[in-house]
Motif scaffolding. Structure first.
Motif, PDB file in Angstrom:
ATOM      1  N   GLY A   1       0.791  -1.226   0.000  1.00  0.00           N
ATOM      2  CA  GLY A   1       0.000   0.000   0.000  1.00  0.00           C
ATOM      3  C   GLY A   1       0.822   1.274   0.000  1.00  0.00           C
ATOM      4  N   ILE A   2       2.116   1.176   0.265  1.00  0.00           N
ATOM      5  CA  ILE A   2       2.977   2.366   0.209  1.00  0.00           C
ATOM      6  C   ILE A   2       3.560   2.452  -1.192  1.00  0.00           C
ATOM      7  N   LYS A   3       3.101   3.429  -1.931  1.00  0.00           N
ATOM      8  CA  LYS A   3       3.546   3.596  -3.312  1.00  0.00           C
ATOM      9  C   LYS A   3       4.811   4.456  -3.398  1.00  0.00           C
ATOM     10  N   TYR A   4       4.932   5.429  -2.485  1.00  0.00           N
ATOM     11  CA  TYR A   4       6.063   6.354  -2.508  1.00  0.00           C
ATOM     12  C   TYR A   4       6.775   6.362  -1.166  1.00  0.00           C
ATOM     13  N   ALA A   5       8.065   6.587  -1.206  1.00  0.00           N
ATOM     14  CA  ALA A   5       8.870   6.871  -0.010  1.00  0.00           C
ATOM     15  C   ALA A   5      10.077   7.649  -0.508  1.00  0.00           C
ATOM     16  N   ALA A   6      10.350   8.767   0.143  1.00  0.00           N
ATOM     17  CA  ALA A   6      11.431   9.630  -0.333  1.00  0.00           C
ATOM     18  C   ALA A   6      12.450   9.894   0.766  1.00  0.00           C
ATOM     19  N   ARG A   7      13.688   9.507   0.486  1.00  0.00           N
ATOM     20  CA  ARG A   7      14.781   9.858   1.385  1.00  0.00           C
ATOM     21  C   ARG A   7      15.240  11.275   1.031  1.00  0.00           C
ATOM     22  N   VAL A   8      15.518  12.051   2.070  1.00  0.00           N
ATOM     23  CA  VAL A   8      15.899  13.446   1.877  1.00  0.00           C
ATOM     24  C   VAL A   8      17.062  13.760   2.810  1.00  0.00           C
ATOM     25  N   ALA A   9      18.133  14.341   2.269  1.00  0.00           N
ATOM     26  CA  ALA A   9      19.260  14.774   3.098  1.00  0.00           C
ATOM     27  C   ALA A   9      18.884  16.079   3.787  1.00  0.00           C
ATOM     28  N   TRP A  10      19.538  16.371   4.897  1.00  0.00           N
ATOM     29  CA  TRP A  10      19.259  17.603   5.637  1.00  0.00           C
ATOM     30  C   TRP A  10      19.523  18.814   4.756  1.00  0.00           C
ATOM     31  N   LYS A  11      18.773  19.882   5.007  1.00  0.00           N
ATOM     32  CA  LYS A  11      18.896  21.096   4.206  1.00  0.00           C
ATOM     33  C   LYS A  11      20.324  21.639   4.271  1.00  0.00           C
ATOM     34  N   GLN A  12      20.781  22.115   3.109  1.00  0.00           N
ATOM     35  CA  GLN A  12      22.095  22.730   3.073  1.00  0.00           C
ATOM     36  C   GLN A  12      22.092  23.969   2.197  1.00  0.00           C
ATOM     37  N   SER A  13      23.050  24.826   2.468  1.00  0.00           N
ATOM     38  CA  SER A  13      23.192  26.055   1.707  1.00  0.00           C
ATOM     39  C   SER A  13      24.305  25.868   0.681  1.00  0.00           C
ATOM     40  N   SER A  14      24.041  26.295  -0.549  1.00  0.00           N
ATOM     41  CA  SER A  14      25.029  26.161  -1.619  1.00  0.00           C
ATOM     42  C   SER A  14      25.114  27.465  -2.399  1.00  0.00           C
ATOM     43  N   LEU A  15      26.304  27.734  -2.940  1.00  0.00           N
ATOM     44  CA  LEU A  15      26.513  28.914  -3.769  1.00  0.00           C
ATOM     45  C   LEU A  15      26.110  28.589  -5.199  1.00  0.00           C
ATOM     46  N   PHE A  16      25.137  29.314  -5.719  1.00  0.00           N
ATOM     47  CA  PHE A  16      24.682  29.155  -7.095  1.00  0.00           C
ATOM     48  C   PHE A  16      25.293  30.288  -7.919  1.00  0.00           C
ATOM     49  N   SER A  17      25.952  29.936  -9.023  1.00  0.00           N
ATOM     50  CA  SER A  17      26.577  30.946  -9.872  1.00  0.00           C
ATOM     51  C   SER A  17      26.054  30.833 -11.293  1.00  0.00           C
ATOM     52  N   VAL A  18      25.704  31.986 -11.846  1.00  0.00           N
ATOM     53  CA  VAL A  18      25.341  32.108 -13.256  1.00  0.00           C
ATOM     54  C   VAL A  18      26.128  33.302 -13.775  1.00  0.00           C
ATOM     55  N   ASP A  19      27.001  33.066 -14.755  1.00  0.00           N
ATOM     56  CA  ASP A  19      27.922  34.100 -15.237  1.00  0.00           C
ATOM     57  C   ASP A  19      28.721  34.620 -14.036  1.00  0.00           C
ATOM     58  N   ASP A  20      28.671  35.914 -13.770  1.00  0.00           N
ATOM     59  CA  ASP A  20      29.429  36.486 -12.651  1.00  0.00           C
ATOM     60  C   ASP A  20      28.589  36.671 -11.405  1.00  0.00           C
ATOM     61  N   GLN A  21      27.331  36.286 -11.457  1.00  0.00           N
ATOM     62  CA  GLN A  21      26.422  36.469 -10.325  1.00  0.00           C
ATOM     63  C   GLN A  21      26.425  35.228  -9.446  1.00  0.00           C
ATOM     64  N   GLY A  22      26.538  35.416  -8.128  1.00  0.00           N
ATOM     65  CA  GLY A  22      26.500  34.294  -7.198  1.00  0.00           C
ATOM     66  C   GLY A  22      25.565  34.586  -6.038  1.00  0.00           C
ATOM     67  N   ILE A  23      24.745  33.630  -5.694  1.00  0.00           N
ATOM     68  CA  ILE A  23      23.836  33.770  -4.553  1.00  0.00           C
ATOM     69  C   ILE A  23      23.790  32.447  -3.788  1.00  0.00           C
ATOM     70  N   TYR A  24      23.633  32.540  -2.477  1.00  0.00           N
ATOM     71  CA  TYR A  24      23.483  31.340  -1.663  1.00  0.00           C
ATOM     72  C   TYR A  24      22.009  30.963  -1.595  1.00  0.00           C
ATOM     73  N   GLN A  25      21.733  29.691  -1.809  1.00  0.00           N
ATOM     74  CA  GLN A  25      20.374  29.181  -1.763  1.00  0.00           C
ATOM     75  C   GLN A  25      20.351  27.898  -0.932  1.00  0.00           C
ATOM     76  N   LYS A  26      19.216  27.641  -0.263  1.00  0.00           N
ATOM     77  CA  LYS A  26      19.101  26.460   0.590  1.00  0.00           C
ATOM     78  C   LYS A  26      18.171  25.445  -0.047  1.00  0.00           C
ATOM     79  N   GLY A  27      18.544  24.178   0.099  1.00  0.00           N
ATOM     80  CA  GLY A  27      17.700  23.150  -0.490  1.00  0.00           C
ATOM     81  C   GLY A  27      18.056  21.759  -0.018  1.00  0.00           C
ATOM     82  N   TYR A  28      17.455  20.791  -0.691  1.00  0.00           N
ATOM     83  CA  TYR A  28      17.572  19.394  -0.300  1.00  0.00           C
ATOM     84  C   TYR A  28      18.010  18.526  -1.469  1.00  0.00           C
ATOM     85  N   TYR A  29      18.765  17.476  -1.146  1.00  0.00           N
ATOM     86  CA  TYR A  29      18.925  16.352  -2.054  1.00  0.00           C
ATOM     87  C   TYR A  29      17.773  15.420  -1.723  1.00  0.00           C
TER      88      TYR A  29
END
Length: 195
Positions: free
Chosen positions: A59-87
């Motif tokens: 009866g369990i169709k889904y189960a999702a493992r998720v790593a603890w939230k982390q902050s990462s530097l996202f860069s596009v061209d010369d712009q960089g910002i820190y964003q938080k998210g999950y694996y």
């Protein structure tokens, strides 16, 4: 009258907490551990539990493992910002019924370099242009391809994130933590039975 209005607004915010489409059918698996006679409940569970739940509980169709939230530097061209998210495993998107505005839920985090962002993160990175298919450099190491953009979650949601990346990439880096029963290092989400 002002006090009553403020109390009403506070109550309205409290009652609407974690309002997402699949709220009634989404659960985090918790572990109860006892140390020195004192029992505590934690959100961390073994890495092997998620796959075992799907395989062994009818009866369990889904189960999702998720790593603890982390902050990462996202860069596009010369712009960089820190964003938080999950694996997270792909089932996470189904359990929480995330609403896609770009891309397809079924294929969004299937490849190791896929990346799903929220609308607000996509706008911070690319302005009003479509983000799908564009490249983001993370922590000045790896390039990731935007494979989906989801609507922002309400501000009063427990599990806020700016991005989701494939759990497989995390698992490849953290095999010892993820692939054993004695390490309570991950969160695991499931829907209700039949969900």
């Amino acid at each position: 009258m002002t006090a009553a209005s403020l109390i009403f607004l506070w109550m309205e915010d409290e009652v609407s907490y974690d309002e997402f489409p699949n709220k009634e059918n989404s659960y985090i698996v918790k572990s109860k551990q006892t140390f020195d006679g004192i029992s505590n409940v934690f959100d961390g569970v073994p890495g092997l539990l998620g796959p075992a739940i799907k395989e062994e509980i009818p009866g369990i169709k889904y189960a999702a493992r998720v790593a603890w939230k982390q902050s990462s530097l996202f860069s596009v061209d010369d712009q960089g910002i820190y964003q938080k998210g999950y694996y997270a495993e792909p089932d996470f998107m189904d359990i929480f019924a995330l609403q896609f505005v770009e891309g397809d839920r079924a294929t969004a985090i299937k490849k190791p370099n896929d990346l799903v962002t929220t609308q607000s993160t996509a706008e911070r990175l690319f302005g009003k242009e479509p983000a799908l298919g564009k490249t983001v450099r993370i922590d000045n190491k790896d390039n990731h391809l935007i494979s989906g953009v989801v609507k922002d979650l309400p501000k009063n949601s427990t599990y806020q994130f700016d991005w989701l990346a494939p759990f497989e990439a995390y698992e490849n880096q953290q095999q010892l933590m993820v692939r054993q029963w004695l390490n309570f290092s991950l969160m695991t989400f499931v829907p209700s039975l039949g969900g």
